[in-house]
Design a protein around this motif. Structure first.
Motif, PDB file in Angstrom:
ATOM      1  N   GLU A 101       0.699  -1.197  -0.236  1.00  0.00           N
ATOM      2  CA  GLU A 101      -0.085  -0.007   0.076  1.00  0.00           C
ATOM      3  C   GLU A 101       0.778   1.277   0.002  1.00  0.00           C
ATOM      4  OE1 GLU A 101      -2.322  -0.409   3.335  1.00  0.00           O
ATOM      5  OE2 GLU A 101      -3.707  -2.002   2.517  1.00  0.00           O
ATOM      6  N   GLU A 102       1.938   1.366   0.730  1.00  0.00           N
ATOM      7  CA  GLU A 102       2.847   2.303   0.751  1.00  0.00           C
ATOM      8  C   GLU A 102       3.647   2.794  -0.454  1.00  0.00           C
ATOM      9  OE1 GLU A 102       5.340   1.508   4.128  1.00  0.00           O
ATOM     10  OE2 GLU A 102       3.857   2.259   5.835  1.00  0.00           O
ATOM     11  N   LEU A 103       4.275   1.470  -1.126  1.00  0.00           N
ATOM     12  CA  LEU A 103       4.661   1.646  -2.449  1.00  0.00           C
ATOM     13  C   LEU A 103       3.868   2.292  -3.505  1.00  0.00           C
ATOM     14  CD1 LEU A 103       7.248  -0.709  -3.861  1.00  0.00           C
ATOM     15  CD2 LEU A 103       5.407  -0.059  -5.334  1.00  0.00           C
ATOM     16  N   ILE A 104       2.472   1.580  -3.413  1.00  0.00           N
ATOM     17  CA  ILE A 104       1.529   2.178  -4.563  1.00  0.00           C
ATOM     18  C   ILE A 104       1.397   3.643  -4.332  1.00  0.00           C
ATOM     19  CG2 ILE A 104      -0.860   2.057  -5.321  1.00  0.00           C
ATOM     20  CD1 ILE A 104      -0.552  -1.177  -4.832  1.00  0.00           C
ATOM     21  N   GLU A 105       1.099   4.163  -3.066  1.00  0.00           N
ATOM     22  CA  GLU A 105       0.827   5.501  -2.683  1.00  0.00           C
ATOM     23  C   GLU A 105       2.035   6.338  -3.170  1.00  0.00           C
ATOM     24  OE1 GLU A 105      -0.235   8.568   1.122  1.00  0.00           O
ATOM     25  OE2 GLU A 105       0.057   6.272   1.415  1.00  0.00           O
ATOM     26  N   ASN A 106       3.089   5.834  -2.844  1.00  0.00           N
ATOM     27  CA  ASN A 106       4.466   6.593  -3.397  1.00  0.00           C
ATOM     28  C   ASN A 106       4.479   6.565  -5.007  1.00  0.00           C
ATOM     29  OD1 ASN A 106       7.705   6.107  -4.233  1.00  0.00           O
ATOM     30  ND2 ASN A 106       7.449   7.711  -2.787  1.00  0.00           N
ATOM     31  N   TYR A 107       4.355   5.598  -5.597  1.00  0.00           N
ATOM     32  CA  TYR A 107       4.282   5.227  -6.944  1.00  0.00           C
ATOM     33  C   TYR A 107       3.495   6.573  -7.560  1.00  0.00           C
ATOM     34  CZ  TYR A 107       2.942   3.122 -11.556  1.00  0.00           C
ATOM     35  OH  TYR A 107       2.614   3.369 -12.704  1.00  0.00           O
ATOM     36  N   TYR A 108       2.202   6.432  -7.346  1.00  0.00           N
ATOM     37  CA  TYR A 108       1.163   7.611  -7.913  1.00  0.00           C
ATOM     38  C   TYR A 108       1.396   8.902  -7.571  1.00  0.00           C
ATOM     39  CZ  TYR A 108      -1.974   4.069  -9.282  1.00  0.00           C
ATOM     40  OH  TYR A 108      -2.374   2.765 -10.015  1.00  0.00           O
ATOM     41  N   SER A 109       2.457   9.282  -6.444  1.00  0.00           N
ATOM     42  CA  SER A 109       2.826  10.545  -6.070  1.00  0.00           C
ATOM     43  C   SER A 109       3.796  11.186  -6.940  1.00  0.00           C
ATOM     44  CB  SER A 109       3.203  10.729  -4.566  1.00  0.00           C
ATOM     45  OG  SER A 109       4.347   9.922  -4.481  1.00  0.00           O
ATOM     46  N   GLN A 110       4.555   9.960  -7.825  1.00  0.00           N
ATOM     47  CA  GLN A 110       5.585  10.523  -8.458  1.00  0.00           C
ATOM     48  C   GLN A 110       5.210  10.465  -9.944  1.00  0.00           C
ATOM     49  OE1 GLN A 110       9.408   8.580  -7.769  1.00  0.00           O
ATOM     50  NE2 GLN A 110       8.399   7.742  -5.911  1.00  0.00           N
ATOM     51  N   LYS A 111       3.904  10.571 -10.521  1.00  0.00           N
ATOM     52  CA  LYS A 111       3.565  10.277 -11.798  1.00  0.00           C
ATOM     53  C   LYS A 111       4.096  11.449 -12.870  1.00  0.00           C
ATOM     54  CE  LYS A 111      -1.074  12.379 -11.025  1.00  0.00           C
ATOM     55  NZ  LYS A 111      -2.509  12.143 -11.326  1.00  0.00           N
ATOM     56  N   ASP A 112       4.170  12.605 -12.200  1.00  0.00           N
ATOM     57  CA  ASP A 112       4.479  13.679 -13.336  1.00  0.00           C
ATOM     58  C   ASP A 112       5.831  14.180 -12.863  1.00  0.00           C
ATOM     59  OD1 ASP A 112       1.991  14.088 -14.243  1.00  0.00           O
ATOM     60  OD2 ASP A 112       1.228  15.120 -12.139  1.00  0.00           O
ATOM     61  N   ASN A 113       6.734  13.324 -12.283  1.00  0.00           N
ATOM     62  CA  ASN A 113       8.308  13.703 -11.943  1.00  0.00           C
ATOM     63  C   ASN A 113       9.121  13.216 -13.070  1.00  0.00           C
ATOM     64  OD1 ASN A 113       7.389  14.817  -9.796  1.00  0.00           O
ATOM     65  ND2 ASN A 113       7.949  12.972  -8.359  1.00  0.00           N
ATOM     66  N   PHE A 114       8.760  13.493 -14.169  1.00  0.00           N
ATOM     67  CA  PHE A 114       9.687  13.030 -15.462  1.00  0.00           C
ATOM     68  C   PHE A 114      10.851  13.690 -15.329  1.00  0.00           C
ATOM     69  CE2 PHE A 114       5.238  13.071 -17.060  1.00  0.00           C
ATOM     70  CZ  PHE A 114       5.021  11.603 -17.258  1.00  0.00           C
ATOM     71  N   ILE A 115      12.085  12.881 -16.128  1.00  0.00           N
ATOM     72  CA  ILE A 115      13.367  13.360 -16.138  1.00  0.00           C
ATOM     73  C   ILE A 115      13.827  14.285 -16.813  1.00  0.00           C
ATOM     74  CG2 ILE A 115      15.728  12.440 -16.344  1.00  0.00           C
ATOM     75  CD1 ILE A 115      14.572   9.563 -15.914  1.00  0.00           C
ATOM     76  N   ASP A 116      14.527  15.442 -16.645  1.00  0.00           N
ATOM     77  CA  ASP A 116      14.943  16.480 -17.500  1.00  0.00           C
ATOM     78  C   ASP A 116      16.342  16.106 -18.003  1.00  0.00           C
ATOM     79  OD1 ASP A 116      15.917  18.857 -18.717  1.00  0.00           O
ATOM     80  OD2 ASP A 116      14.261  19.923 -17.557  1.00  0.00           O
ATOM     81  N   VAL A 117      16.703  16.091 -19.181  1.00  0.00           N
ATOM     82  CA  VAL A 117      17.885  15.860 -19.816  1.00  0.00           C
ATOM     83  C   VAL A 117      18.939  16.646 -19.181  1.00  0.00           C
ATOM     84  CG1 VAL A 117      17.607  16.892 -22.193  1.00  0.00           C
ATOM     85  CG2 VAL A 117      19.186  14.716 -21.972  1.00  0.00           C
ATOM     86  N   GLU A 118      18.452  17.888 -19.202  1.00  0.00           N
ATOM     87  CA  GLU A 118      19.589  19.004 -18.943  1.00  0.00           C
ATOM     88  C   GLU A 118      19.854  19.126 -17.487  1.00  0.00           C
ATOM     89  OE1 GLU A 118      18.603  22.411 -21.081  1.00  0.00           O
ATOM     90  OE2 GLU A 118      19.396  21.638 -22.856  1.00  0.00           O
ATOM     91  N   LYS A 119      19.049  18.771 -16.604  1.00  0.00           N
ATOM     92  CA  LYS A 119      19.113  19.113 -14.935  1.00  0.00           C
ATOM     93  C   LYS A 119      19.534  17.997 -14.044  1.00  0.00           C
ATOM     94  CE  LYS A 119      15.748  22.718 -15.986  1.00  0.00           C
ATOM     95  NZ  LYS A 119      14.541  23.480 -15.429  1.00  0.00           N
ATOM     96  N   GLU A 120      18.960  16.873 -14.202  1.00  0.00           N
ATOM     97  CA  GLU A 120      18.717  15.697 -13.392  1.00  0.00           C
ATOM     98  C   GLU A 120      19.858  14.575 -13.680  1.00  0.00           C
ATOM     99  OE1 GLU A 120      14.645  14.638 -13.344  1.00  0.00           O
ATOM    100  OE2 GLU A 120      14.110  16.846 -12.685  1.00  0.00           O
ATOM    101  N   ILE A 121      20.427  14.426 -14.861  1.00  0.00           N
ATOM    102  CA  ILE A 121      21.302  13.205 -14.878  1.00  0.00           C
ATOM    103  C   ILE A 121      22.386  13.223 -14.414  1.00  0.00           C
ATOM    104  CG2 ILE A 121      20.092  12.755 -17.267  1.00  0.00           C
ATOM    105  CD1 ILE A 121      22.442  13.774 -18.746  1.00  0.00           C
ATOM    106  N   PRO A 122      22.935  11.879 -13.575  1.00  0.00           N
ATOM    107  CA  PRO A 122      24.166  11.963 -13.045  1.00  0.00           C
ATOM    108  C   PRO A 122      25.586  12.274 -13.883  1.00  0.00           C
ATOM    109  CG  PRO A 122      23.365   9.930 -13.560  1.00  0.00           C
ATOM    110  CD  PRO A 122      22.459  10.728 -13.950  1.00  0.00           C
ATOM    111  N   GLN A 123      26.614  12.584 -13.184  1.00  0.00           N
ATOM    112  CA  GLN A 123      27.740  12.923 -13.739  1.00  0.00           C
ATOM    113  C   GLN A 123      28.365  12.161 -15.025  1.00  0.00           C
ATOM    114  OE1 GLN A 123      29.431  15.786 -13.583  1.00  0.00           O
ATOM    115  NE2 GLN A 123      30.915  15.424 -15.131  1.00  0.00           N
ATOM    116  N   PHE A 124      28.362  10.810 -14.496  1.00  0.00           N
ATOM    117  CA  PHE A 124      29.023   9.792 -15.659  1.00  0.00           C
ATOM    118  C   PHE A 124      28.134   9.714 -16.884  1.00  0.00           C
ATOM    119  CE2 PHE A 124      25.432   6.877 -14.588  1.00  0.00           C
ATOM    120  CZ  PHE A 124      25.562   5.710 -15.564  1.00  0.00           C
ATOM    121  N   MET A 125      26.586  10.071 -16.681  1.00  0.00           N
ATOM    122  CA  MET A 125      26.071  10.159 -17.738  1.00  0.00           C
ATOM    123  C   MET A 125      25.990  11.460 -18.695  1.00  0.00           C
ATOM    124  SD  MET A 125      21.659   9.209 -18.118  1.00  0.00           S
ATOM    125  CE  MET A 125      21.970   7.865 -17.071  1.00  0.00           C
TER     126      MET A 125
END
Length: 786
Positions: free
Chosen positions: A571-595
């Protein structure tokens, strides 16, 4: 009174330019010397559609470098690479390097783990996402998940929030892509390395800062690299260690350093020889000092004008600009020959009056030819044109406005060579006409015999040839890395970051289909979308996780939780899952150094109101297929700079020939306002013969007529008209002496360019030297013919 007006004109023109430069400087304008070898090239047809994006890419890739540390064991290579990295990473080098990469440290590992854990729902492979709604696909995924969880690489830190270990699966998948990016490098003990022919190579990658990319200051990054290597090689433990250099910065540094040496050598030789020439002929210090001052002033005036127009000057502009020494001296020579040896002219004003028509028409013809170069899509040639236009104008104004103020010498003496030319004038007109005809016929015969060599061809590869140690380094680096890059690439365009990635995906699908046809192929490609999915793919990955909801309780029980704990965690995981539905990755802001390092040469980003990226084919042999793919999509552009720019140069060379014909027609029209038709025919004959001479020389040497040789022909076309104009203005021997002296000064300047190791400079110098030599000989022969 007239002298005052001329002096005021000289002061106004020079004062205006120097004042404008000072205003720009004190208002914060930054001027620079451009040392990038590849900035002399025009845009290709493909990149012209996205020229600013391509320029942004070139600005970055032009600063990327790589050094392979080579020895007979991994330990030695790694130890030397670490010492090298520490040298470059010293505090005093901070301004030289924007980025240095040798290995992944603990902080980087933590950053990667956090990134994949945070974005675990968005990074599933598209094939996995599509198959999770099938029984077989679901079972395959669960099996992979269990294997990942229970092997030594499994992550248990966030197991309650990531029971299927999505983050570890995704890390493994992405690392495979990074390491399988077309090179032979693999990760070992935290560094990238490979083995080849019993040697181990460890790779250090870097990006020079804009300041470090310049060779004109003490913070040159390439110089720092060379100094660090020299220091390390001095240590006994590094005797068997080698450093292999690869990248544009090393070629720019070597070519620019060579250009600087050539500038110094050519300038010194030209100036010394011309000074010696003036001393020998005039036997008076005033012409020597005045000529040196005039040339120096012309060069400073020309430099100021270029900086005002372009805010920068290319290092090779100075190489071409050395021709200004001889060209500017022409005007001084014509003045001082009369000042020293023409007893009929008693004052400077009289000398000016006798010269004014000829020297002004000469200025017009020369400036017209340089003006043509302003239309060339070469920043280098535009700078050379402005440099020469303004420098010659300055020299002209100095001769017309300032020289007449000089006092005449008390005693005028006959100049050296005068008697020789008096005797030459006694040669019959028939003999001279015969010699002129023989020269023309000889050039025609040579051209006909070598007609198979007369062609317009601009091979970009011939402009710069790697030699010596740098050639060996690049050859070895290419063998070791086996990147398979042909220098081709696609530029992908979109109205947003996500649209660029979507357009990339469509292109990559076509490339995958082409690659799949050959089971033994080494063909591959690199693209940003390999590492950062588009929003559509991220959403597909996110939604596919819902197919795992029914497996959550079993998964938690498998991990050791009882049924109640498993239900609560679900139940906690599903709740957490739906809370992230709009948190898409931005290619210029969020990727780690090696990438970021993986996509640094692939993602261009925003240029004006659109976004751009690069898809890089590797081990592809069929450029026509790549060009066809680009033609099928308005947002994809195929760039093959060597081929495209060479083809573009061929078109431009033909255009320059048309410009030359137009300039010729304009000059003929102008001449009819000042001379009768017989004199106009004489004037027309000389530039036509000089062009024929240049064609014959290049054909006999099997050198194609390229853009730079045609540029030289255009220039010699204008300069050759100068000689014949001076000759028809006056038949006096003193005028012939002046023509010969001005030719010698120009021949020294342009002849020095013909000794250059840089192909464009060589072709330019050879064309002008051959043309001027023909022009002066033919002018002397035609001078007395009626």
């Amino acid at each position: 009174m007239k002298n005052k007006k001329f002096s005021a004109l000289w002061i106004a023109v020079h004062g205006l330019v120097f004042l404008l430069l000072a205003v720009l400087f004190f208002t914060g304008t930054k001027f620079k010397i451009n040392t990038n070898l590849f900035d002399i090239l025009p845009d290709s047809n493909a990149s012209r559609e996205v020229s600013k994006a391509d320029a942004a890419l070139s600005a970055r890739t032009g600063r990327v470098f790589m050094v392979l540390v080579k020895s007979n064991s991994f330990d030695k290579s790694k130890e030397a690479a670490e010492a090298f990295y520490n040298e470059l990473n010293a505090e005093e080098n901070n301004s030289c390097f924007e980025k240095l990469s040798l290995y992944m440290n603990n902080d980087s590992v933590n950053e990667v783990n956090e990134y994949y854990f945070k974005n675990r729902y968005f990074l599933l492979e598209e094939e996995v996402s599509e198959n999770l709604n099938t029984e077989r696909g679901l079972n395959d995924f669960l099996l992979d998940s269990q294997m990942c969880l229970f092997n030594s690489l499994g992550t248990i830190k966030n197991i309650e929030e990531d029971p299927f270990d999505l983050s570890e699966i995704e890390i493994t998948s992405t690392l495979a892509k990074v390491l399988n990016n077309g090179t032979g490098m693999n990760m070992l003990d935290g560094v990238l390395c490979c083995y080849k022919d019993d040697f181990c190579y460890v790779m250090l990658r870097g990006l020079l800062s804009p300041e470090g990319a310049s060779i004109t200051n003490n913070n040159s990054g390439v110089k720092k690299i060379y100094d660090a290597v020299e220091k390390l090689k001095a240590a006994e433990e590094n005797n068997e260690v080698e450093f292999i250099y690869s990248g544009v910065p090393f070629h720019s540094y070597e070519s620019s350093s060579s250009a600087q040496k050539e500038i110094t050598l050519i300038s010194i030789i030209s100036m010394v020889l011309i000074i010696a020439l003036c001393i020998y002929f005039f036997r008076n210090i005033l012409p020597v000092i005045s000529s040196i001052i005039a040339i120096t002033l012309s060069a400073v005036f020309a430099l100021s004008s270029v900086l005002i127009v372009f805010k920068q000057i290319h290092i090779l502009t100075f190489v071409f600009g050395t021709t200004l020494i001889g060209t500017c001296l022409d005007y001084s020579v014509h003045f001082f020959v009369r000042w020293k040896g023409d007893g009929r002219l008693k004052t400077g004003s009289e000398i000016r009056k006798s010269l004014f028509k000829g020297i002004t028409l000469s200025l017009v013809s020369t400036e017209l030819c340089y003006l043509i170069l302003c239309f060339a899509p070469f920043m280098l040639l535009k700078q050379v044109a402005v440099f020469s236009l303004t420098g010659i104008l300055s020299s002209y104004l100095t001769v017309i406005c300032i020289y007449p103020l000089f006092k005449e010498p008390k005693v005028k003496k006959e100049l050296t060579l005068t008697k020789t030319f008096v005797k030459a004038q006694k040669i019959s007109g028939k003999v001279k006409a015969g010699l002129f005809a023989a020269i023309v016929i000889a050039f025609i015969v040579i051209s006909l015999c070598s007609r198979q060599n007369i062609r317009i061809d601009n091979n970009l590869k011939s402009f710069y040839t790697m030699t010596g140690k740098l050639l060996e380094n690049e050859t070895e680096a290419n063998t070791v890395l086996d990147s398979g890059s042909k220098g081709w690439y696609f530029i992908v365009r979109g109205d947003s970051k996500d649209q660029v990635l979507e357009n990339e995906v469509q292109l990559c699908k076509k490339l995958d289909a082409f690659i799949s046809k050959d089971s033994k192929t080494k063909m591959t490609y690199n693209a940003t979308s390999k590492y950062v999915p588009s929003k559509t793919k991220q959403q597909k990955s996110f939604l596919s996780f819902e197919y795992l909801f029914d497996e959550l309780i079993n998964q938690y029980i498998l991990l050791g939780y009882d049924i109640k704990e498993a239900q609560k965690l679900k139940e906690e995981l599903i709740e957490n899952y739906y809370s992230q539905k709009d948190n898409f990755i931005d290619v210029e802001k969020e990727i780690p150094q090696f990438m970021q390092e993986a996509v640094s040469n692939l993602w261009i980003g925003q240029v004006e109101d659109r976004y751009y990226s690069v898809v890089m084919p590797m081990h592809f042999e069929d450029s026509d297929y790549c060009k066809q793919l680009a033609s099928e999509d308005e947002n994809v552009f195929f760039v093959n700079k060597v081929q495209d720019v060479s083809g573009e140069l061929n078109v431009l060379t033909k255009q320059m020939i048309v410009f030359l014909a137009i300039a010729f027609a304009v000059m003929i029209a102008i001449m009819f306002f000042f001379y009768n038709w017989k004199k106009v025919l004489k004037i027309i004959a000389i530039p036509m013969v000089t062009v024929l001479a240049c064609v014959a020389v290049f054909a006999s040497c099997n050198i194609p007529l390229g853009f730079f040789s045609i540029t030289g022909i255009i220039l010699v076309f204008g300069l050759s008209i100068d000689y014949i104009i001076y000759s028809v203005e006056s038949s006096e021997v003193v005028n012939t002496v002046a023509i010969v002296l001005s030719f010698i000064s120009s021949a020294i300047s342009f002849g020095a360019l013909a000794l250059s190791t840089f192909a464009p400079v060589f072709m330019f110098g050879l064309a002008v030297f051959a043309g001027l030599t023909t022009a002066v000989v033919c002018t002397i022969l035609l001078k007395s013919l009626r």
